[in-house]
Design an enzyme around this catalytic site. Sequence first.
Site, PDB file in Angstrom:
ATOM      1  N   GLY A 232     -18.861 -16.967  13.869  1.00 59.22           N
ATOM      2  CA  GLY A 232     -18.450 -16.959  15.556  1.00 59.22           C
ATOM      3  C   GLY A 232     -19.116 -18.031  16.273  1.00 59.22           C
ATOM      4  N   GLY A 233     -20.032 -17.545  17.413  1.00 61.17           N
ATOM      5  CA  GLY A 233     -20.646 -18.359  18.088  1.00 61.17           C
ATOM      6  C   GLY A 233     -21.600 -19.450  17.486  1.00 61.17           C
TER       7      GLY A 233
ATOM      8  N   GLY B  72      -6.961 -55.460   7.865  1.00 60.01           N
ATOM      9  CA  GLY B  72      -7.582 -54.928   9.221  1.00 60.01           C
ATOM     10  C   GLY B  72      -9.042 -54.446   8.509  1.00 60.01           C
ATOM     11  N   ALA B  73      -9.079 -54.051   7.363  1.00 57.94           N
ATOM     12  CA  ALA B  73     -10.314 -53.323   6.689  1.00 57.94           C
ATOM     13  C   ALA B  73     -11.375 -54.613   7.023  1.00 57.94           C
ATOM     14  CB  ALA B  73     -10.124 -52.880   5.394  1.00 57.94           C
TER      15      ALA B  73
HETATM   16  C1  HXC Z   1     -25.033  -7.036  16.179  1.00 52.80           C
HETATM   17  C2  HXC Z   1     -25.214  -7.340  13.805  1.00 52.80           C
HETATM   18  C3  HXC Z   1     -24.221  -8.497  13.881  1.00 52.80           C
HETATM   19  C4  HXC Z   1     -24.008  -8.843  15.191  1.00 52.80           C
HETATM   20  C5  HXC Z   1     -24.623  -8.210  11.809  1.00 52.80           C
HETATM   21  N1  HXC Z   1     -25.423  -7.299  12.539  1.00 52.80           N
HETATM   22  N2  HXC Z   1     -24.109  -9.069  12.805  1.00 52.80           N
HETATM   23  N3  HXC Z   1     -25.611  -6.714  14.822  1.00 52.80           N
HETATM   24  N4  HXC Z   1     -24.354  -8.064  16.106  1.00 52.80           N
HETATM   25  N5  HXC Z   1     -22.880  -9.736  15.322  1.00 52.80           N
HETATM   26  C6  HXC Z   1     -26.380  -6.472  11.771  1.00 52.80           C
HETATM   27  C7  HXC Z   1     -25.681  -5.275  11.147  1.00 52.80           C
HETATM   28  O1  HXC Z   1     -25.332  -4.295  11.936  1.00 52.80           O
HETATM   29  C8  HXC Z   1     -26.901  -4.750  10.055  1.00 52.80           C
HETATM   30  O2  HXC Z   1     -27.612  -4.076  10.599  1.00 52.80           O
HETATM   31  C9  HXC Z   1     -27.682  -6.003   9.741  1.00 52.80           C
HETATM   32  O3  HXC Z   1     -27.189  -7.178  10.919  1.00 52.80           O
HETATM   33  C10 HXC Z   1     -27.192  -6.839   8.571  1.00 52.80           C
HETATM   34  O4  HXC Z   1     -25.466  -7.027   8.538  1.00 52.80           O
HETATM   35  P1  HXC Z   1     -24.705  -6.408   7.318  1.00 52.80           P
HETATM   36  O5  HXC Z   1     -23.334  -6.459   7.728  1.00 52.80           O
HETATM   37  O6  HXC Z   1     -25.316  -5.408   6.649  1.00 52.80           O
HETATM   38  O7  HXC Z   1     -24.889  -7.871   6.247  1.00 52.80           O
HETATM   39  P2  HXC Z   1     -23.948  -8.383   5.348  1.00 52.80           P
HETATM   40  O8  HXC Z   1     -23.156  -7.467   4.527  1.00 52.80           O
HETATM   41  O9  HXC Z   1     -24.725  -9.596   4.574  1.00 52.80           O
HETATM   42  O10 HXC Z   1     -22.828  -9.314   6.373  1.00 52.80           O
HETATM   43  C11 HXC Z   1     -23.418 -10.332   7.034  1.00 52.80           C
HETATM   44  C12 HXC Z   1     -22.069 -10.671   8.070  1.00 52.80           C
HETATM   45  C13 HXC Z   1     -21.541  -9.249   8.794  1.00 52.80           C
HETATM   46  C14 HXC Z   1     -21.075 -11.218   7.512  1.00 52.80           C
HETATM   47  C15 HXC Z   1     -22.635 -11.611   9.186  1.00 52.80           C
HETATM   48  O11 HXC Z   1     -22.902  -8.626   9.477  1.00 52.80           O
HETATM   49  C16 HXC Z   1     -20.699  -9.593   9.875  1.00 52.80           C
HETATM   50  O12 HXC Z   1     -19.515  -9.650   9.811  1.00 52.80           O
HETATM   51  N6  HXC Z   1     -21.413  -9.348  11.117  1.00 52.80           N
HETATM   52  C17 HXC Z   1     -20.328  -9.611  12.283  1.00 52.80           C
HETATM   53  C18 HXC Z   1     -20.026 -11.034  12.634  1.00 52.80           C
HETATM   54  C19 HXC Z   1     -19.100 -11.202  13.871  1.00 52.80           C
HETATM   55  O13 HXC Z   1     -17.971 -11.076  14.030  1.00 52.80           O
HETATM   56  N7  HXC Z   1     -19.860 -11.476  14.697  1.00 52.80           N
HETATM   57  C20 HXC Z   1     -19.537 -11.826  16.312  1.00 52.80           C
HETATM   58  C21 HXC Z   1     -18.690 -13.135  16.216  1.00 52.80           C
HETATM   59  S1  HXC Z   1     -17.849 -13.570  17.672  1.00 52.80           S
HETATM   60  P3  HXC Z   1     -28.729  -3.201   9.860  1.00 52.80           P
HETATM   61  O14 HXC Z   1     -29.354  -2.249  11.134  1.00 52.80           O
HETATM   62  O15 HXC Z   1     -27.802  -2.254   9.215  1.00 52.80           O
HETATM   63  O16 HXC Z   1     -29.654  -3.740   9.086  1.00 52.80           O
HETATM   64  C22 HXC Z   1     -18.868 -14.606  18.391  1.00 52.80           C
HETATM   65  C23 HXC Z   1     -18.452 -14.953  19.860  1.00 52.80           C
HETATM   66  C24 HXC Z   1     -19.157 -16.127  20.237  1.00 52.80           C
HETATM   67  O17 HXC Z   1     -19.998 -14.917  18.087  1.00 52.80           O
HETATM   68  C25 HXC Z   1     -18.210 -17.259  20.540  1.00 52.80           C
HETATM   69  C26 HXC Z   1     -18.794 -18.344  21.214  1.00 52.80           C
HETATM   70  C27 HXC Z   1     -18.089 -19.646  21.122  1.00 52.80           C
END
Ligand code: HXC
Length: 510
Positions: A169-170, A404-405
């Site tokens: 994401g971001g 050209g290169a």
């Molecule tokens: C809050 C988050 C989080 C998030 C992960 N965690 N991503 N908390 N916000 N975005 C937390 C989980 O709840 C978990 O907490 C811990 O981090 C570890 O995550 P897991 O899922 O258990 O780990 P893993 O299986 O290794 O997977 C990692 C991951 C997955 C692939 C990154 O967590 C995931 O898909 N996260 C969401 C990604 C996402 O969609 N992000 C938003 C993108 S949109 P605990 O407490 O259990 O340890 C974006 C918009 C901005 O970013 C755009 C600007 C241009």
Amino acid sequence: MKQILEELRKRRERARQGGGEARVQAQHAKGKLTARERIDLLLDEGSFEEFDMFVEHRITEFGMADQRIPGDGVVTGWGAINGRTVFVFSKDFTVFGGSLSSAHAEKILKMQRQAMKVGAPIIGLFDAGGARIQEGVAALGGYADIFLENTLASGVIPQISVIMGPCAGGDVYSPAITDFIFMVKDTSYMYVTGPDVVKTVTHEDVSHADLGGYRVHAMKSGVAHGGFENDLEALTQVRRLVDFLPASNREKAPRRESCDDPVRDEPSLDTLIPGNPNKAYDIKELILKVVDEADFFEISPDFARNIVVGFARMDGQTVGIVANQPQVLAGVLDIDASTKAARFVRFCDAFEIALITFVDVPGFMPGTKQEQGGLIRHGAKLLFAYAEATVPKITLITRKAYGGAYDVMASKHLRGDINYAWPTAEIAVMGSKGAVEIIFRAETGDPEAIAVREAEYKAQFANPFVAAQRGFIDDVIMPHGTRRRIVRALRNLEGKQLQNPWKKHDNIPL
Ligand code: HXC
């Protein structure tokens, strides 16, 4: 008083624990180091000074009011690499998955602004899940603020990103604006939208690695500039890269005393070019034999391998090397090679790093795939980058410089300062076979006549002297003296002054 000091010690200890022992163990079990362990390896021992260790998020929704961890998922501060200041931020995956809240963003922004004020590189270590989902839109604003600072810092201070875990994401767009992105091979991946979203939108089933792993970005997309086996190797190599770079565009790259004789002859170069013009050789052999102590930091070694770019030193001075690679696709310029080299040339120009270009290029890649992909637009990037560059530009044509290169590869016409050729150089509109088939089309049915024409054309053009007679080449040099001649050229150009006309900014074909 003792109690107050003890309170500080406890608070620091709490912050250093990050997301707690279980999450740290899970991090280690994945083969990843923690945010703080990474900083310790990146910086000189004992040099790290942390900022904002006690910052916490301000989110109250979704039960977050009771879940506050000091530091809020990113460790920030400054320290030294071989005695030179760098700023650093390291995402802590053990704290809310390293996700970005507005408080977390403010910590990164503070480092970015400080690095700009001081004039020092900034290094980001990424291992994070994107925007803090519980915070929502404020986190989006935090990202945009970071992107803006990245953009303003571009060309002012070197910015390096190392992807050491998820980067989603971001989190991907800040690295994308920085100068260099490196990935750790089996533990990192980068994508705008992850496999679950991909499945919903396009119905594709794809793994994290196939969507955004090292192989995708360092070999196919070109988003990443290299991949390393593990965290330790990645951080050690970033230290090595930083050594080549200036602290900012206000300073020159540091000079490193070398034991390598600047006037060293390299007799083996006299036989580097094979007798058969269609046979390949490895341009990296030339690079390693002429630069100081064979120390070459290659950028994007696994992407567009038909062109080689990277940093080295000559006579202790950092130089940027761009070289066609005859071993891959005969060193042809295609879309990927052009964009890879153009970005590198612009980095060197922005940071006052002299460019050394080794040319052995049969031309631009023909074909519908390339034309439909925009070879004209992408090839123009390299042309534009070389033309606008005002740093010292030294060019050596080793063998082919066709069409050209020839123009593009830092030719005299694009303000090449010192242009050399080896006696084996062939500077022509195209290879003799192609040329004869066009200008003597009527004779193509007669192989003997064509062979004679080809030999004539070759004798006339397959050498450096026609170009040298016109002054397009400053000198034809002995291969064994290449290092000596380039070192002398660099010394000669130390006082170079050249400015482009004033403009708000240029409009490079994107
Ligand atoms: C809050 C988050 C989080 C998030 C992960 N965690 N991503 N908390 N916000 N975005 C937390 C989980 O709840 C978990 O907490 C811990 O981090 C570890 O995550 P897991 O899922 O258990 O780990 P893993 O299986 O290794 O997977 C990692 C991951 C997955 C692939 C990154 O967590 C995931 O898909 N996260 C969401 C990604 C996402 O969609 N992000 C938003 C993108 S949109 P605990 O407490 O259990 O340890 C974006 C918009 C901005 O970013 C755009 C600007 C241009």
